[in-house]
Design a protein around this motif. Sequence first.
Motif, PDB file in Angstrom:
ATOM      1  N   ASN A  28      15.870  50.781 -11.038  1.00 10.43           N
ATOM      2  CA  ASN A  28      15.775  51.432  -9.697  1.00 10.43           C
ATOM      3  C   ASN A  28      15.707  50.660  -8.910  1.00 10.43           C
ATOM      4  N   ARG A  29      15.867  50.577  -7.408  1.00 15.53           N
ATOM      5  CA  ARG A  29      16.093  49.782  -6.079  1.00 15.53           C
ATOM      6  C   ARG A  29      16.556  47.840  -6.523  1.00 15.53           C
ATOM      7  N   MET A  30      16.902  47.825  -7.517  1.00 12.10           N
ATOM      8  CA  MET A  30      17.632  45.793  -7.070  1.00 12.10           C
ATOM      9  C   MET A  30      18.978  45.940  -5.758  1.00 12.10           C
ATOM     10  N   ASP A  48      19.151  52.900 -10.558  1.00 15.52           N
ATOM     11  CA  ASP A  48      20.113  54.055  -9.015  1.00 15.52           C
ATOM     12  C   ASP A  48      19.218  52.935  -7.947  1.00 15.52           C
ATOM     13  N   ASP A  49      19.996  53.545  -6.846  1.00 18.70           N
ATOM     14  CA  ASP A  49      19.597  52.284  -5.561  1.00 18.70           C
ATOM     15  C   ASP A  49      19.962  51.425  -5.165  1.00 18.70           C
ATOM     16  N   VAL A  50      20.648  50.620  -5.980  1.00 19.99           N
ATOM     17  CA  VAL A  50      21.020  49.320  -6.457  1.00 19.99           C
ATOM     18  C   VAL A  50      21.737  49.058  -4.946  1.00 19.99           C
ATOM     19  N   VAL A  51      21.328  48.284  -3.878  1.00 20.44           N
ATOM     20  CA  VAL A  51      21.980  47.685  -2.882  1.00 20.44           C
ATOM     21  C   VAL A  51      22.998  46.165  -4.373  1.00 20.44           C
ATOM     22  N   ALA A  52      24.225  45.980  -3.798  1.00 15.61           N
ATOM     23  CA  ALA A  52      25.244  44.524  -4.199  1.00 15.61           C
ATOM     24  C   ALA A  52      25.748  44.600  -3.044  1.00 15.61           C
TER      25      ALA A  52
END
Lengths: 279, 459
Positions: free
Chosen positions: B240-242, B266-270
């Motif tokens: 999560n959260r990468m 979940d909650d990855v920002v790219a």
Amino acid sequence: MISLRSVLWLCARYELVLAVRSRWLQMFAVVFAGLALAVASAGYILSGGHGVQDFSRTAVSLVQVVLLLVPLASLVFGGLALTPDRGAAELLYSQPVPRGAILIGRMLGVWLALAAAELIGFGIAGLVVQSQAGLDGLSRYGALVITAVVITGVFLAIAALLASLNPGRRTRVLAAALVVWFVTVVLFDVAVLGIASMLRSGSASRLLISATLINPVDAARTGALLAIEGTAAFGAASLALLRFTGGAAMAAAYVGLSLAAWMVLPLWLAARTLSRADI
Amino acid sequence: MVGPALLLVLGLLQSPDAGALPPGAGVEGRPAAEHTSPIQALVDRAHPGDRVVVPAGTYDGDLLIDRPMTLVGVGRPTLRGSGTGSVVRVRAAGVTIEGFDIDGGGKGDLGRDTSGIHVAAPRVTVRDCRIRQALFGIYLREADDALVENSTVTGIPGRDPGENGSGIHVWNSQRFRLIGNWVGGTRDGFYIQSSSHGLVRGNRAGDLRYGLHYMFSDDNVFEDNVFENGAAGAALMYSNRMTFRRNRFVHNRGFASVGLLLKACDDVVAEDNLIADNARGIFLEGSYRNHFRRNVVAMSDMALVIYDSSGANVFEGNAFTGNLAPLSLSGKRTDTRFDGNYWSDHGDPDLDGDGVSDRPYRLSNVFDHLRGNLTAADLFSRSAAAAAIGAAERAFPVLDPVPVVDARPLARPPVLDAVPAGSSPSLSRSVASTGPPLLLLLIGGGLLAAGGRSWVSAS
């Protein structure tokens, strides 16, 4: 007795001269160069400046233009030039040389003229790409140029057949040319896709792959895109095609065979028809 | 009573680390005398905190570092392992290793994690090392706060990727930092498991299986890395959260290759990544609330693969350029939100000039529908027929395809300055020469001129 080679050469020069002076060819040269130029510059803009535009990408975009425009131009121009009419053709075909040689010579002349117009178009587009992105992918661009010239020959041969089947009736030749163009460029593919969607996947794949090799436009497009982009051209479908044909060399051989057949067979039929026709 | 006992047993079986081993158990200790490096004597004489300099030369044998110290190679000394275990074994906190070439000799045991440098202690730094012919390059095992910097790992040549270890293997090490490293020819470039709050910046992994292989690790940051020529650029699972910024996932071109794969993440920002020339660009399965912003997804067979086990994912302001097809959706529906992306195959005009095309972009048409069942149909994907079918379906909708739309597709490609440019040589500029295109012009013009001249001479 005049030699066969000089018959070919004389007829080719005769057609080349006529073609150079023809408004049709001049128009084609301008339209083709304009479209190639538009694709080349639009392609660079569309890439968003992320360095993904070079000769290869331009070649890929140009494949679509070439395979729409070149068959149409070849069919129309070939139909107009090669239909035997009263007057010049009567005189020409009454000479004591094989009619087939005259036909082939004239076709060569038209071919040279169209190829010259295409080379000018590719050259102008090439200058634009080169000035913006450098020379990478030039050999692939070359593959496209060769594709265009070959497909010109294929559709000139078909035009020659249509012309010799309807001596003296240019309108019919033109109508038939348009039908042939629509069938090879659009209808054939739509029909094949429609039939394939009703088959089971194994036979559907075989049908689709055979169809791409049989239709000259599909064969040229498949061959050109595979040459330019490698197996990335169609993703997994490229691999399916290569497995079906038995490797890249065999696939190239099939494409070449298909195009050669589409050039030789119509021309042979045209020569036979013409030699029996009463002009 | 059977129920709770069974649960307990199951719990023990499922715990990935089994929890039974104390830290450091099972790692290699001091090498056998006949396999020991001559440098071992220097290490054994050092006091905690000492800086020991090793001059140029080739040193055969393995090395155990069991006290906090700095070991510096000057003139790039080569440590050539015995082939019976890891070449350098770091077992003390605060060790720094710098400036060595390490040769694993092409031997080792995958089951025992044989490595070029095997670290099982906190606060260790590895810098400017070049590791070749080692099963694993650098192995961080329960090594919190480790820093691996400017190091190179190349695998054992001539092996299948599966027979090699990872380039840099991070296991159960928190707050690790991997910066400016270069990995190639190994199994995975960076394998990261059960390690959180790390930073991976400016690395390059290529010519291997997965550039980044990643499980059970949260809150890690990836910036300015290149993952290329692999079976997958990055494959992330159960985490999560990468955060991904300005990375390049390029040229991952195998049969089922993916640029960026998220499975149960979940909650990855790219943001601002370049995902180009992959068989499939982005792959989402069982993943929720991931945000993709301002990325360039280009030249893929399939730009996006989304399973309907995913939810609440958002794509905003990305540029999808030159992909064969935009979306392969497995399942009946998706709530993935597409907003304000650029799609290069969307031809609709922008008549009111607000920068947004006047009609929504549909991520599927009849041709895509057909293609979904038939791989070989892709051979026609770039024909006039495919375009005609697509246009006809838009004018006269006969199917009711899964409604996936971008309601506000950009009319022009966005300017994404932060996205790195492509890296392959074919994408760079080369020396300008107008020769070949001019040659075409000359041949064409010459032919026409020849035709015209022969007319003149004939008349």
